[in-house]
Write an enzyme that holds these catalytic residues in place. Structure first.
Site, short mmCIF file in Angstrom:
data_model
loop_
_atom_site.label_atom_id
_atom_site.label_comp_id
_atom_site.label_asym_id
_atom_site.label_seq_id
_atom_site.Cartn_x
_atom_site.Cartn_y
_atom_site.Cartn_z
N THR B 142 -1.66 -23.47 23.17
CA THR B 142 -0.28 -24.02 22.40
C THR B 142 -0.54 -26.17 21.65
O THR B 142 -1.56 -26.74 22.41
CB THR B 142 0.66 -24.09 22.51
OG1 THR B 142 2.08 -24.56 21.57
CG2 THR B 142 1.09 -24.16 24.03
N ASP B 144 1.29 -27.69 20.61
CA ASP B 144 2.80 -28.58 21.14
C ASP B 144 2.37 -29.29 23.08
O ASP B 144 3.76 -29.64 22.87
CB ASP B 144 3.68 -27.48 21.35
CG ASP B 144 4.59 -27.27 19.99
OD1 ASP B 144 4.12 -27.67 19.20
OD2 ASP B 144 4.68 -26.38 19.33
N TYR B 297 -0.99 -27.85 8.38
CA TYR B 297 -2.14 -27.40 9.00
C TYR B 297 -3.44 -28.41 9.13
O TYR B 297 -4.70 -27.60 10.27
CB TYR B 297 -2.41 -26.40 8.35
CG TYR B 297 -1.12 -25.56 8.75
CD1 TYR B 297 -0.52 -25.37 9.57
CD2 TYR B 297 -1.07 -24.53 6.92
CE1 TYR B 297 0.81 -24.85 9.02
CE2 TYR B 297 -0.18 -22.72 7.44
CZ TYR B 297 1.21 -23.14 8.21
OH TYR B 297 1.95 -22.35 8.26
#
Lengths: 420, 420
Positions: B142, B144, B297
């Site tokens: 991820t 994140d 993105y």
């Protein structure tokens, strides 16, 4: 006769490779101490000359000058400041001469786009008009790629490589998620008047189905209905749609789409660019989930993914500018001349500044497909060589290691202040 | 006993290196034909298992599998689809077992973030709850960076390198133009809940005066007055100000700044992200000329500037997942364990999935400076190794040469359709 000093200034929007031109120019000048004394750079461009704010580049080590080749931005500062005509602003030109005289400057090198070519041409005429002997050479630079005569403009190839790489990467991303997530992705790129950068996005589409599927050029009037039909057809075929859009597209009435007159609750003009506007349109009319990106300065500063061809040309043009000056010439812009497409071969020709100034080069219509939404093979043949090759900067601590020069000021010699 | 087949799926937002994990997994599985039969990938993630849309990775050449290592996005497709609990959606788990049984699948590899870890844990419990023997291993991924136990999450290091590189480059650009042009530049980055990516922007500021000068974290409540004062002070000191902002910053009332309730003339919610909102605020209150970028993105797909450390970890975790499965284990996530900061040394430990699922790792408060606007030395020590090293993809025609797999479907064996 002792050698004259040179003045060098960067002008307008900076690029990933304008410092490579500076590098070529300074390294070449240093090889001719018999003909060129010091190279003084204008702090913040031509403003530096007017304000007598000169930078002594001879204080920089050979190593740091070499590092300019891989450092984006304008190492001496640039500016957006256009000199008016000799007639209306004679005072500015007289000031330039005053500064040139005070610092024994005999060479004027101006590194910029169309406006700068015009300024450079005017400076080249000082000699005859105001009786001060100076040679003015223009070094082309603009990500907009809109200068005439030269095959391309330094700075453009690297932006082209960046946008094509980025839209390919984002396209792969969207394609792999479209089943349950984003269907439409929009990348907004620079180029308000000419669609060269938008066209470069198109290079990423090499295989059937690969994005970008749609390009929106400033040269082509935006037709909402036709556009939406194309988006719908693309999503139905590939389950996603990748779009590259120029910041400068206009509607039928000639209004920029980025300024559609939308207002927020307080009456402020709508924030943001074309990409969110297009995205919202797609969402409202077709209902597709979207994402959008605005690359803005990232694209023109992206030295980490510079085109090797671009870097080499930028350096060569800086070097050539000095050689042209040493040959005693004036009012010239060294220009890239294309000798072959594949493999790309080029050399440098000399363009008279009078033929460069105030001429804009737009995308030929036959570089855009008939439906107006993509590039043709002819365009691809033109663009491909310009993004060829990688020229990575050195890295330190995981990040590009760019040089910050000392930028030592040349002591002022003139009394009084000049007001811009 | 003939070897069982393996199922592998990519889940959630894709990254620049999730395919490197796939590469590590498939290459390692291929080295153990006595224990693992074929690796079947889910087309579009877990949906592929539910719909019996499996991809036969054994149809891909060794060369193409190797190319996964340098290809961003999810090569087999990913999805955002969360399995509910075994109790409420027993039908889904029974369907999984049906598909696993039909294709003789004994290994379940799930490559994703927090939600996926939870799903993987549930699948690991099928064995006991529904009597089907399966080993479920979770491979972390991820951008994140919010998974617990592991030192970091594959995908994050490359985004970190991209945003730090990009904001450094844009910062150089703005600094060289600020005399007559843009004073404030704002880059919006991902990370709605945790400020890890925003923090990574901070790595670009290594020297006095170098941007970013201000970071806006989702963990810190946005204080308009304090922010504007900081911008003003920065511009007065350095003549420009570079800002990195998380898409997820909130005001005092806990509302996202990207959803401030502003409407256009037709009553539509305001377009676009936080960056234009902040930019407009700066313009309205301080009058500075601004530019902003939204990387969207581009940041998570930017394989061209991937962190070598990140790629190596992603590959190693995919490899390790297979090794853990071969050791007969279940409900495990291989995790990066940091052994030293400088030079960075790491190995792989085994984390029980029960300790991973449903736990989010936020930025420690001592990673953010007291004023809330930048990162601390402790944060820098943590982040720096994660962006270390370059791992460029091969290029062709001036562009990254990414692989598109054949993705040959495994013939379906089950009658009837499953409804998602």
């Amino acid at each position: 006769m002792s050698p004259k000093n040179a003045f060098y200034a960067q002008s307008g929007g900076v690029t990933a490779v304008i410092n490579a031109s500076a590098c070529g120019l300074i390294e070449t000048a240093r090889q001719h101490p018999d003909k060129i004394g010091k190279v003084f750079a204008g702090r913040n461009g031509i403003i530096g000359a007017l304000l007598e704010e000169l930078i002594d580049t001879s204080q920089e080590s050979a190593e740091d000058i070499a590092r300019l080749r891989h450092t984006p931005s304008g190492a001496f500062g640039s500016c957006r400041y256009k000199l008016k005509s000799l007639e209306t602003h004679r005072g500015q030109y007289e000031r330039l001469i005053e500064v040139f005289k005070a610092h024994d400057i005999g060479y004027f090198f101006y590194n910029g786009g169309g406006d700068s070519a015009d300024t450079c041409l005017k400076v080249s005429q000082i000699s005859a008009a105001l009786g001060y002997p100076i040679q003015a050479i223009h070094i082309p630079k603009t990500v907009d790629n809109d200068l005439p005569i030269t095959d391309c403009c330094p700075g453009f190839g690297s932006v082209a490589k960046y946008v094509a790489t980025s839209i390919r990467e984002a396209g792969f991303d969207v394609a792999s998620m479209s089943r349950t997530s984003t269907k439409v992705f929009i990348l907004e790129v620079m180029g308000r008047h000419a669609g060269w950068i938008t066209a470069a996005c198109g290079l990423a589409a090499e295989q059937e189905g690969e994005g970008p599927h749609i390009l929106l050029f400033p040269e082509i009037e935006f037709d909402e209905e036709k556009f939406l039909a194309k988006v719908k057809a693309t999503v139905e075929k590939y389950d996603h749609c990748v779009i590259g859009v120029s910041e400068g597209i206009k509607d039928k009435e000639g209004n920029f789409l980025s300024e559609t007159g939308l207002r927020d609750a307080f009456g402020h003009a709508q924030l943001g660019g074309v990409a969110p506007t297009i995205a919202q349109l797609v969402k409202d009319k077709l209902g597709y989930k979207y994402h959008w990106a605005v690359a803005d300065y990232l694209q023109r500063a992206a030295r980490h993914i510079a085109s090797k061809t671009d870097v080499e040309q930028a350096y060569a043009l800086g070097k050539s500018a000095v050689e042209i000056a040493l040959a005693g010439k004036n009012a010239i812009m060294p220009a890239i001349r294309r000798l072959a497409d594949t493999p790309y071969r080029w050399d440098i020709a000399e363009a008279p500044l009078s033929e460069v100034a105030n001429v804009e080069k737009f995308m030929p219509r036959d570089f855009i497909t008939e439906d107006g939404f993509h590039i043709t093979e002819a365009c691809r043949r033109y663009l491909s060589p310009l993004i060829e090759g990688e020229d990575y900067p050195p890295f330190k601590n995981g990040l590009p290691d760019y040089v910050r020069l000392k930028n030592v000021a040349v002591p002022k010699k003139l009394a009084g202040e000049f007001k811009l």
